[in-house]
Design a protein around this motif. Structure first.
Motif, PDB file in Angstrom:
ATOM      1  N   ALA A 278       0.826  -1.220   0.000  1.00 33.15           N
ATOM      2  CA  ALA A 278       0.000   0.000   0.000  1.00 33.15           C
ATOM      3  C   ALA A 278       0.853   1.260   0.000  1.00 33.15           C
ATOM      4  O   ALA A 278       0.508   2.255  -0.645  1.00 33.15           O
ATOM      5  N   ALA A 279       1.977   1.230   0.715  1.00 31.87           N
ATOM      6  CA  ALA A 279       2.847   2.410   0.819  1.00 31.87           C
ATOM      7  C   ALA A 279       3.518   2.755  -0.499  1.00 31.87           C
ATOM      8  O   ALA A 279       3.835   3.922  -0.758  1.00 31.87           O
ATOM      9  N   THR A 280       3.720   1.759  -1.352  1.00 33.26           N
ATOM     10  CA  THR A 280       4.533   1.964  -2.548  1.00 33.26           C
ATOM     11  C   THR A 280       3.735   1.884  -3.845  1.00 33.26           C
ATOM     12  O   THR A 280       4.208   2.358  -4.878  1.00 33.26           O
ATOM     13  N   PHE A 281       2.554   1.274  -3.833  1.00 37.07           N
ATOM     14  CA  PHE A 281       1.732   1.210  -5.032  1.00 37.07           C
ATOM     15  C   PHE A 281       1.232   2.612  -5.369  1.00 37.07           C
ATOM     16  O   PHE A 281       0.574   3.270  -4.561  1.00 37.07           O
ATOM     17  N   MET A 282       1.573   3.088  -6.560  1.00 38.31           N
ATOM     18  CA  MET A 282       1.215   4.449  -6.993  1.00 38.31           C
ATOM     19  C   MET A 282       1.606   5.495  -5.942  1.00 38.31           C
ATOM     20  O   MET A 282       0.896   6.468  -5.716  1.00 38.31           O
ATOM     21  N   ARG A 283       2.739   5.258  -5.289  1.00 38.24           N
ATOM     22  CA  ARG A 283       3.307   6.135  -4.263  1.00 38.24           C
ATOM     23  C   ARG A 283       2.441   6.252  -3.008  1.00 38.24           C
ATOM     24  O   ARG A 283       2.594   7.182  -2.221  1.00 38.24           O
ATOM     25  N   GLY A 284       1.556   5.284  -2.836  1.00 35.43           N
ATOM     26  CA  GLY A 284       0.827   5.234  -1.578  1.00 35.43           C
ATOM     27  C   GLY A 284      -0.666   5.305  -1.721  1.00 35.43           C
ATOM     28  O   GLY A 284      -1.205   6.294  -2.234  1.00 35.43           O
ATOM     29  N   ILE A 285      -1.365   4.239  -1.310  1.00 32.53           N
ATOM     30  CA  ILE A 285      -2.825   4.218  -1.281  1.00 32.53           C
ATOM     31  C   ILE A 285      -3.277   3.806   0.114  1.00 32.53           C
ATOM     32  O   ILE A 285      -2.494   3.277   0.902  1.00 32.53           O
ATOM     33  N   PRO A 286      -4.543   4.041   0.467  1.00 24.03           N
ATOM     34  CA  PRO A 286      -5.019   3.718   1.815  1.00 24.03           C
ATOM     35  C   PRO A 286      -4.998   2.215   2.088  1.00 24.03           C
ATOM     36  O   PRO A 286      -5.130   1.392   1.176  1.00 24.03           O
ATOM     37  N   PHE A 287      -4.824   1.884   3.367  1.00 29.52           N
ATOM     38  CA  PHE A 287      -4.984   0.485   3.748  1.00 29.52           C
ATOM     39  C   PHE A 287      -5.567   0.381   5.149  1.00 29.52           C
ATOM     40  O   PHE A 287      -5.477   1.306   5.958  1.00 29.52           O
ATOM     41  N   VAL A 288      -6.206  -0.759   5.382  1.00 31.09           N
ATOM     42  CA  VAL A 288      -6.847  -1.061   6.660  1.00 31.09           C
ATOM     43  C   VAL A 288      -6.227  -2.335   7.219  1.00 31.09           C
ATOM     44  O   VAL A 288      -5.969  -3.290   6.478  1.00 31.09           O
ATOM     45  N   GLN A 289      -5.981  -2.324   8.507  1.00 32.65           N
ATOM     46  CA  GLN A 289      -5.465  -3.504   9.191  1.00 32.65           C
ATOM     47  C   GLN A 289      -6.625  -4.243   9.877  1.00 32.65           C
ATOM     48  O   GLN A 289      -7.384  -3.644  10.644  1.00 32.65           O
ATOM     49  N   ILE A 290      -6.756  -5.534   9.588  1.00 33.54           N
ATOM     50  CA  ILE A 290      -7.669  -6.407  10.339  1.00 33.54           C
ATOM     51  C   ILE A 290      -6.805  -7.513  10.939  1.00 33.54           C
ATOM     52  O   ILE A 290      -6.615  -8.572  10.342  1.00 33.54           O
ATOM     53  N   PRO A 291      -6.228  -7.269  12.121  1.00 31.29           N
ATOM     54  CA  PRO A 291      -5.279  -8.227  12.698  1.00 31.29           C
ATOM     55  C   PRO A 291      -5.979  -9.497  13.184  1.00 31.29           C
ATOM     56  O   PRO A 291      -7.103  -9.451  13.700  1.00 31.29           O
ATOM     57  N   THR A 292      -5.290 -10.616  13.032  1.00 30.34           N
ATOM     58  CA  THR A 292      -5.845 -11.899  13.454  1.00 30.34           C
ATOM     59  C   THR A 292      -4.985 -12.587  14.510  1.00 30.34           C
ATOM     60  O   THR A 292      -5.276 -13.725  14.889  1.00 30.34           O
ATOM     61  N   THR A 293      -3.927 -11.924  14.961  1.00 30.00           N
ATOM     62  CA  THR A 293      -3.063 -12.500  15.992  1.00 30.00           C
ATOM     63  C   THR A 293      -2.862 -11.494  17.113  1.00 30.00           C
ATOM     64  O   THR A 293      -3.067 -10.292  16.939  1.00 30.00           O
ATOM     65  N   LEU A 294      -2.438 -12.005  18.258  1.00 30.58           N
ATOM     66  CA  LEU A 294      -2.117 -11.116  19.372  1.00 30.58           C
ATOM     67  C   LEU A 294      -0.882 -10.283  19.041  1.00 30.58           C
ATOM     68  O   LEU A 294      -0.813  -9.102  19.384  1.00 30.58           O
ATOM     69  N   LEU A 295       0.095 -10.887  18.373  1.00 29.29           N
ATOM     70  CA  LEU A 295       1.313 -10.160  18.008  1.00 29.29           C
ATOM     71  C   LEU A 295       0.986  -8.915  17.185  1.00 29.29           C
ATOM     72  O   LEU A 295       1.612  -7.865  17.348  1.00 29.29           O
ATOM     73  N   ALA A 296      -0.026  -9.010  16.344  1.00 28.20           N
ATOM     74  CA  ALA A 296      -0.359  -7.899  15.454  1.00 28.20           C
ATOM     75  C   ALA A 296      -0.980  -6.721  16.186  1.00 28.20           C
ATOM     76  O   ALA A 296      -1.130  -5.652  15.604  1.00 28.20           O
ATOM     77  N   HIS A 297      -1.333  -6.878  17.476  1.00 27.84           N
ATOM     78  CA  HIS A 297      -1.824  -5.715  18.215  1.00 27.84           C
ATOM     79  C   HIS A 297      -0.733  -4.651  18.293  1.00 27.84           C
ATOM     80  O   HIS A 297      -1.014  -3.468  18.409  1.00 27.84           O
ATOM     81  N   ASP A 298       0.515  -5.105  18.221  1.00 24.57           N
ATOM     82  CA  ASP A 298       1.652  -4.180  18.252  1.00 24.57           C
ATOM     83  C   ASP A 298       1.993  -3.698  16.852  1.00 24.57           C
ATOM     84  O   ASP A 298       2.078  -2.501  16.585  1.00 24.57           O
ATOM     85  N   SER A 299       2.144  -4.624  15.916  1.00 32.01           N
ATOM     86  CA  SER A 299       2.630  -4.258  14.584  1.00 32.01           C
ATOM     87  C   SER A 299       1.585  -3.527  13.753  1.00 32.01           C
ATOM     88  O   SER A 299       1.936  -2.804  12.816  1.00 32.01           O
TER      89      SER A 299
END
Length: 360
Positions: free
Chosen positions: A117-138
């Motif tokens: 998302a950061a690099t496609f066409m120099r940046g487009i929006p993205f949404v995080q739907i985390p599925t792990t506890l570790l991803a609460h941080d990342s």
């Protein structure tokens, strides 16, 4: 429902923690994201896809333009090959600058999809739907990227999500090693910011195998708040955001030296924290009284020792290319007191001395 807000230079976004929210993903995006996407590109892995992809897809109206791509599960997916494949898929799907990428998965998917998302066409929006506890941080803070054979997360960008949608129900399907991986980052937040949070964890969580959703929701909210507060003060890691890397300098070196995926990220970070705590005592000439916390982690099933027969010289070489290191000097996040982290330069001699007492 718990809701937090993160203020960044790019945008202000919501973190929603709500049981069952995966089944209403589209509605949450419509409610919390100001600019409505023209199309959607969901990136997930093969394990998560089999569990939750259809539920997320069913939340979208039939006339929505939704593409999906499934990558292999695990740290090895954060590669140049997968990154290029996803960019190709996005181009073939005719995504435009108003399209949205959705990261459905753990930290690996969040990092990989966020970097696309950061690099496609120099940046487009993205949404995080985390599925792990570790991803609460990342999933919070906008650090996205991929690995290089010489080091972890060395190729990347800062790209803030438009929304983080956290459904704690999805965590209940995690295997125990994934709980340990994620809980390491929770413990880390206590060490660097809030000793009372460490005590709350000790009092309320005696096992990682039987969860109460209310306790889990409170854990997520408190731990994410630590991360969000630091990110708001130092979005691009020019100062205090480096404190979030407590345990990571050695942890990343262990991951890279063993080969990504041999141990989980969080398990490696626990070893890094266990190493950094006595090093902190030596460096600051302080007594931290951290032993009860190490006992607590061991009782939860963690190995706090550096893997046997791993080369201390190779670990030092790995640490020299850590993101916090510069001009060939190794920098560690150490604790002056619990809740009072400092970024300091550590000589190779000091590290060798400490490593020699722990590595065969």
């Amino acid at each position: 429902m718990k809701m937090l807000r993160v203020n960044s230079s790019q945008q202000t976004y919501s973190i929603v923690i709500e049981k069952g929210s995966r089944k209403e993903a589209y509605n949450y995006i419509q409610k919390h994201v100001a600019k409505k996407p023209t199309s959607y590109f969901i990136i997930t892995d093969d394990k998560v896809a089999s569990l939750y992809l259809e539920e997320v897809l069913r939340s979208f109206p039939n006339d929505s333009k939704v593409e999906t791509h499934i990558v292999p599960n695990g740290e090895k997916a954060k590669s140049f090959r997968q990154y290029e494949e996803l960019l190709t898929k996005a181009l073939q799907a005719k995504l435009d600058r108003k399209s949205m990428i959705i990261a459905l998965g753990g930290g690996v998917i969040g990092d990989l999809a966020g970097f696309v998302a950061a690099t496609f066409m120099r940046g487009i929006p993205f949404v995080q739907i985390p599925t792990t506890l570790l991803a609460h941080d990342s999933s919070v803070g906008g650090k996205v990227g991929i690995n290089h054979p010489l080091g972890k997360n060395l190729i990347g960008a800062f790209h803030q999500p438009s929304l983080v949608l956290y459904d704690p129900e999805m965590l209940l399907s995690l295997p125990i090693h994934e709980w340990r991986s994620g809980f390491a980052e929770v413990i880390k937040h206590g060490f660097i910011a809030d000793e009372s949070f460490l005590q709350w964890l000790t009092d309320n969580i005696r096992t990682l195998e039987d969860w109460d959703l209310e306790v889990l929701t409170q854990l997520l909210a408190r731990s994410i708040q630590v991360k969000a507060t630091i990110v708001e003060q130092d979005e691009r890691e020019s100062g205090i955001r480096a404190y979030l890397n407590f345990g990571h300098t050695l942890g990343h070196a262990i991951e890279a030296e063993l080969g990504y995926g041999v141990v989980t990220h969080g398990e490696a970070v626990v070893v890094g924290m266990a190493f950094a705590l006595p090093l902190s005592e030596t460096y600051f000439n302080k007594t931290l009284s951290y032993e009860p916390h190490m006992t607590y982690l061991k009782n939860l099933g963690y190995n706090i020792n550096i893997p046997e027969h791993i080369s201390k010289e190779k670990l030092i070489e790995r640490m020299k290319i850590d993101k916090k290191s510069y001009n060939g000097s190794i920098h560690f996040v150490l604790l002056k007191h619990i809740g009072d982290p400092q970024l300091v330069e550590i000589s190779e001699e000091e590290l060798l001395k400490q490593l020699s007492s722990e590595v065969d």
